[in-house]
Scaffold this motif. Structure first.
Motif, PDB file in Angstrom:
ATOM      1  N   PHE A  32      21.085  33.723  49.069  1.00 20.20           N
ATOM      2  CA  PHE A  32      20.638  34.486  50.239  1.00 20.20           C
ATOM      3  C   PHE A  32      20.067  33.554  51.300  1.00 20.20           C
ATOM      4  CE2 PHE A  32      19.630  38.224  47.207  1.00 20.20           C
ATOM      5  CZ  PHE A  32      20.933  38.669  47.269  1.00 20.20           C
ATOM      6  N   LYS A  33      19.307  32.552  50.881  1.00 18.41           N
ATOM      7  CA  LYS A  33      18.718  31.597  51.832  1.00 18.41           C
ATOM      8  C   LYS A  33      19.808  30.756  52.501  1.00 18.41           C
ATOM      9  CE  LYS A  33      14.157  31.356  49.752  1.00 18.41           C
ATOM     10  NZ  LYS A  33      13.172  30.528  49.034  1.00 18.41           N
ATOM     11  N   ARG A  34      20.798  30.316  51.735  1.00 20.84           N
ATOM     12  CA  ARG A  34      21.900  29.547  52.331  1.00 20.84           C
ATOM     13  C   ARG A  34      22.664  30.411  53.334  1.00 20.84           C
ATOM     14  NH1 ARG A  34      22.187  27.524  47.036  1.00 20.84           N
ATOM     15  NH2 ARG A  34      23.786  29.038  46.425  1.00 20.84           N
ATOM     16  N   ASP A  35      22.934  31.659  52.945  1.00 25.47           N
ATOM     17  CA  ASP A  35      23.645  32.570  53.846  1.00 25.47           C
ATOM     18  C   ASP A  35      22.830  32.848  55.110  1.00 25.47           C
ATOM     19  OD1 ASP A  35      25.702  32.707  52.008  1.00 25.47           O
ATOM     20  OD2 ASP A  35      25.090  34.662  51.202  1.00 25.47           O
ATOM     21  N   GLU A  36      21.531  32.998  54.962  1.00 27.08           N
ATOM     22  CA  GLU A  36      20.652  33.243  56.109  1.00 27.08           C
ATOM     23  C   GLU A  36      20.667  32.046  57.063  1.00 27.08           C
ATOM     24  OE1 GLU A  36      17.934  35.332  58.512  1.00 27.08           O
ATOM     25  OE2 GLU A  36      19.107  36.028  56.815  1.00 27.08           O
ATOM     26  N   GLU A  37      20.636  30.849  56.500  1.00 30.71           N
ATOM     27  CA  GLU A  37      20.680  29.639  57.324  1.00 30.71           C
ATOM     28  C   GLU A  37      21.995  29.568  58.105  1.00 30.71           C
ATOM     29  OE1 GLU A  37      20.682  24.836  56.690  1.00 30.71           O
ATOM     30  OE2 GLU A  37      19.492  26.059  55.312  1.00 30.71           O
ATOM     31  N   LYS A  38      23.100  29.852  57.447  1.00 34.12           N
ATOM     32  CA  LYS A  38      24.399  29.868  58.132  1.00 34.12           C
ATOM     33  C   LYS A  38      24.399  30.906  59.250  1.00 34.12           C
ATOM     34  CE  LYS A  38      27.173  28.522  54.143  1.00 34.12           C
ATOM     35  NZ  LYS A  38      28.179  28.996  53.179  1.00 34.12           N
ATOM     36  N   TRP A  39      23.865  32.081  58.954  1.00 33.63           N
ATOM     37  CA  TRP A  39      23.810  33.156  59.942  1.00 33.63           C
ATOM     38  C   TRP A  39      22.970  32.746  61.148  1.00 33.63           C
ATOM     39  CZ3 TRP A  39      26.040  37.098  61.926  1.00 33.63           C
ATOM     40  CH2 TRP A  39      25.341  37.974  62.737  1.00 33.63           C
ATOM     41  N   MET A  40      21.833  32.149  60.904  1.00 35.83           N
ATOM     42  CA  MET A  40      20.957  31.742  61.996  1.00 35.83           C
ATOM     43  C   MET A  40      21.624  30.664  62.853  1.00 35.83           C
ATOM     44  SD  MET A  40      18.632  33.883  61.809  1.00 35.83           S
ATOM     45  CE  MET A  40      17.737  33.279  63.205  1.00 35.83           C
ATOM     46  N   ASN A  41      22.414  29.795  62.247  1.00 35.02           N
ATOM     47  CA  ASN A  41      23.160  28.801  63.011  1.00 35.02           C
ATOM     48  C   ASN A  41      24.180  29.471  63.921  1.00 35.02           C
ATOM     49  OD1 ASN A  41      21.806  26.585  61.955  1.00 35.02           O
ATOM     50  ND2 ASN A  41      23.254  26.334  60.286  1.00 35.02           N
ATOM     51  N   VAL A  42      24.860  30.494  63.426  1.00 35.16           N
ATOM     52  CA  VAL A  42      25.818  31.244  64.241  1.00 35.16           C
ATOM     53  C   VAL A  42      25.092  31.931  65.398  1.00 35.16           C
ATOM     54  CG1 VAL A  42      27.370  33.237  64.255  1.00 35.16           C
ATOM     55  CG2 VAL A  42      27.503  31.580  62.388  1.00 35.16           C
ATOM     56  N   VAL A  43      23.977  32.573  65.102  1.00 33.65           N
ATOM     57  CA  VAL A  43      23.202  33.255  66.145  1.00 33.65           C
ATOM     58  C   VAL A  43      22.763  32.264  67.216  1.00 33.65           C
ATOM     59  CG1 VAL A  43      21.005  34.444  66.597  1.00 33.65           C
ATOM     60  CG2 VAL A  43      22.423  35.132  64.648  1.00 33.65           C
ATOM     61  N   GLU A  44      22.312  31.105  66.817  1.00 34.47           N
ATOM     62  CA  GLU A  44      21.856  30.088  67.762  1.00 34.47           C
ATOM     63  C   GLU A  44      23.013  29.603  68.643  1.00 34.47           C
ATOM     64  OE1 GLU A  44      19.257  28.039  69.909  1.00 34.47           O
ATOM     65  OE2 GLU A  44      18.746  29.428  68.295  1.00 34.47           O
ATOM     66  N   LYS A  45      24.180  29.403  68.059  1.00 31.80           N
ATOM     67  CA  LYS A  45      25.344  28.976  68.836  1.00 31.80           C
ATOM     68  C   LYS A  45      25.730  30.030  69.868  1.00 31.80           C
ATOM     69  CE  LYS A  45      27.312  25.880  65.434  1.00 31.80           C
ATOM     70  NZ  LYS A  45      28.385  25.626  64.465  1.00 31.80           N
ATOM     71  N   VAL A  46      25.671  31.292  69.468  1.00 32.81           N
ATOM     72  CA  VAL A  46      26.020  32.384  70.384  1.00 32.81           C
ATOM     73  C   VAL A  46      25.007  32.448  71.539  1.00 32.81           C
ATOM     74  CG1 VAL A  46      26.205  34.896  70.574  1.00 32.81           C
ATOM     75  CG2 VAL A  46      27.273  33.709  68.669  1.00 32.81           C
ATOM     76  N   ARG A  47      23.749  32.218  71.234  1.00 29.16           N
ATOM     77  CA  ARG A  47      22.719  32.225  72.279  1.00 29.16           C
ATOM     78  C   ARG A  47      22.976  31.155  73.330  1.00 29.16           C
ATOM     79  NH1 ARG A  47      17.495  32.828  68.478  1.00 29.16           N
ATOM     80  NH2 ARG A  47      17.702  35.054  68.127  1.00 29.16           N
ATOM     81  N   LYS A  48      23.442  30.004  72.887  1.00 35.62           N
ATOM     82  CA  LYS A  48      23.681  28.897  73.821  1.00 35.62           C
ATOM     83  C   LYS A  48      24.886  29.206  74.650  1.00 35.62           C
ATOM     84  CE  LYS A  48      21.555  25.369  71.007  1.00 35.62           C
ATOM     85  NZ  LYS A  48      21.713  24.156  70.250  1.00 35.62           N
TER      86      LYS A  48
END
Length: 78
Positions: free
Chosen positions: A62-78
């Protein structure tokens, strides 16, 4: 883990569920309730030692998946 109430879903990988073949129905039920509690609150300290041991690999994923998700969210924000 981000606020567990922010996301509406989470992933359980099929290969993680292989452990169910080793558990009886009561143990499997405790595992799923523990997963639910962890996803709702981010806490799993109230569970017995056996359930914590079985839950630990799920939490790591779950933590690995959350980290991947947060990276995607951050890329979309940029």
């Amino acid at each position: 883990m981000t606020n567990p109430n922010q996301r509406k879903s989470f992933i359980i990988h099929k290969d993680s569920l292989d452990i169910l073949d080793q558990l009886n129905d009561e143990q499997a039920g405790k595992l799923f309730k523990a997963i639910f509690q962890y996803q709702k609150t981010g806490d799993f300290e109230q569970f017995d030692q056996f359930t914590k041991i079985i839950l630990t690999p799920f939490i790591s994923q779950f933590k690995r998946d959350e980290e991947k998700w947060m990276n995607v969210v951050e890329k979309v924000r940029k």
